[in-house]
Design a protein around this motif. Structure first.
Motif, short mmCIF file in Angstrom:
data_model
loop_
_atom_site.label_atom_id
_atom_site.label_comp_id
_atom_site.label_asym_id
_atom_site.label_seq_id
_atom_site.Cartn_x
_atom_site.Cartn_y
_atom_site.Cartn_z
N ARG A 1 47.47 32.73 50.19
CA ARG A 1 46.37 33.48 50.79
C ARG A 1 46.17 33.11 52.26
O ARG A 1 45.89 33.97 53.10
CB ARG A 1 45.08 33.26 50.00
CG ARG A 1 43.96 34.20 50.42
CD ARG A 1 42.74 34.08 49.53
NE ARG A 1 42.14 32.76 49.64
CZ ARG A 1 40.92 32.45 49.20
NH1 ARG A 1 40.18 33.38 48.62
NH2 ARG A 1 40.44 31.25 49.32
N SER B 1 46.18 29.58 46.87
CA SER B 1 45.44 29.36 48.12
C SER B 1 46.39 29.29 49.31
O SER B 1 46.08 29.82 50.39
CB SER B 1 44.61 28.08 48.03
OG SER B 1 43.62 28.19 47.02
N THR C 1 42.23 36.57 45.91
CA THR C 1 40.88 36.02 45.80
C THR C 1 40.33 36.21 44.39
O THR C 1 39.71 35.29 43.82
CB THR C 1 39.94 36.69 46.83
OG1 THR C 1 40.45 36.46 48.14
CG2 THR C 1 38.53 36.14 46.72
#
Length: 454
Positions: free
Chosen positions: A202, A199, A404
């Motif tokens: 990202r 995460s 994702t």
């Protein structure tokens, strides 16, 4: 079979205009011998990185072509990573063309556009983002655009990409520990820790994607199209923004029958300004074609300035017409403020900008508004690393998509091998930016944009 990039190439490296000095660049295994053929008085002993002055002669006829300097730079400490040589002669198109012809006769071929830079990339002297930056430096039209290109050439984007790749590689390494040593007495990494790390990467990827619009504008310019009914003052505003009389201005409606495009800058931000034909129903085939071309230009604009004659009440079609496109910004501008703005406009476009293209009133405020549209907040305009090409954005979006999918796989308790596979796809995607993973067609497309001699 010999690769096309194993031979020796030459090209004129300076602009083909009258100048004091013009340079011909040579690169490849035979560069030193070609320099000797063109400057036979150099003798046997030729020291590297040393300028030698003397006559340049034709290798076949021994005719003296010019006087100048020659230098030999051995590999790998050259721009291309190959043996290179340069001829520094008098500038001028004819003189350099004749000297280049003699250079080719001495045993090399004419370089393709961007081939010197491509060889530098293939030999590991620069990465792909730095190669692109060379083209952007040459073609920069604004100081911020030049600074962005220089930063990319210095390796700013490469370092950012390398850091992100290393973050992903560390996550892959943690996954491999969990896969390979699940039955060993070795501490394993928690799934939640791996998800948190993905995460974080990202978020950084998406932050870099968000820099694309400003980076693209700094590289290509903000596309601004002037639209509206005939005789609303579009050409006058066009000239006022450019600070030059580039478009013909008359009181006759329909004077502008085709678009006129000029490059300029607004507070250091490059812009591509387009003056278009007035939009109205017409039976005139020439004017009708101009209106069609206007709509084509509007579809490609970043900002559309819809100009109205504010001194008169609005026409019905001015209130109902909208650009046949979906631009980021449509800005209504009431012109002819010097004649007084009709109060009925407040009922329809209360936030419209007000200017007088004839007297210059409101032009500074309009330019300030347009610059803010391009740059946004001062924080966004700071000197952080930006991506400037669609290729960069597409690679980062593919990387984001793979990350994702990896998080989705974790949420569905899928095997670590599936998660690792998605992360490998992310690595491949982001690696395309700097050329770690690439294909020949990508390289052909990038280097075809270069000029000869680079």
């Amino acid at each position: 079979m010999t690769s096309r990039f194993d031979d020796t190439i030459a090209a004129i490296a300076t602009s083909p205009v009258s100048s004091g000095i013009g340079i011909i660049r040579i690169s490849g295994p035979d560069a030193k011998n070609i320099l000797r053929r063109l400057m036979p008085k150099l003798g046997v002993c030729l020291e590297p990185r040393t300028l030698y002055f003397g006559p340049f002669v034709h290798p076949n006829t021994s005719t003296t072509l010019d006087m100048g300097y020659g230098v030999w730079i051995p590999r790998p400490r050259s721009f291309t990573g190959e043996d290179t040589a340069e001829l520094q002669a008098h500038g001028g198109t004819l003189n350099l063309q004749r000297l280049l012809e003699a250079t080719l006769r001495a045993g090399c071929r004419h370089a393709d556009p961007g081939e010197f830079t491509r060889r530098a990339f293939l030999n590991g002297k620069i990465d792909l983002s730095q190669a692109e930056a060379i083209s952007d430096i040459i073609n920069a039209t604004s100081w911020p655009g030049l600074e962005t290109a220089q930063s990319q050439h210095a390796g700013a984007l490469r370092r950012t990409v390398e850091n992100l790749r290393n973050d992903i590689l560390r996550i892959v390494a943690h996954l491999e520990v969990n896969i390979d040593f699940v039955h060993e007495d070795i501490p394993l990494f928690s799934v939640q820790d791996i998800a948190n790390r993905i995460s974080e990467v990202r978020v950084a990827i998406r932050s870099l994607i968000d820099t694309f619009e400003l980076g693209r504008i700094l590289r290509n310019g903000l596309g601004i199209a002037l639209a509206g009914r005939p005789n609303t003052g579009k050409s006058s505003l066009f000239n006022a923004i450019l600070r030059d009389e580039r478009s013909i201005v008359t009181d006759i409606a329909g004077t502008t029958r085709d678009y006129l495009e000029e490059k300029s800058d607004i507070g250091g931000i490059p812009v591509v300004l387009v003056d278009t034909a007035g939009i109205r129903e017409t039976d005139d085939p020439v004017e009708k074609r101009g209106v069609e071309r206007t709509h084509q230009r509007l579809r490609n604009a970043d900002v559309i300035l819809v100009l109205h004659d504010g001194s008169k009440p609005p026409e019905i079609d001015e209130l109902t017409w909208s650009p046949a496109t979906n631009p980021n910004h449509v800005v209504h501008v009431l012109n002819k403020q010097d004649l007084g703005i009709d109060p009925s406009w407040d009922n329809h476009f209360p936030t419209a900008l007000r200017v007088s293209a004839a007297t210059g009133v409101g032009i500074v405020e309009l330019l300030h508004y347009l610059r803010n549209l391009a740059v946004g907040s001062s924080e966004q305009a700071s000197h952080r690393t930006m991506i400037t090409r669609s290729r960069h954005k597409e690679a980062l979006m593919c990387c984001d998509e793979a990350l994702t999918h990896a998080l989705d796989a974790i949420g569905q308790c899928m095997p670590f091998e599936i998660i690792s596979g998605e992360l490998q796809l992310a690595l491949d995607a982001i690696g395309e930016i700097v050329g770690i993973s690439n294909t020949e067609d990508i390289l052909d497309r990038i280097f075809s944009e270069f000029c000869l001699g680079k």
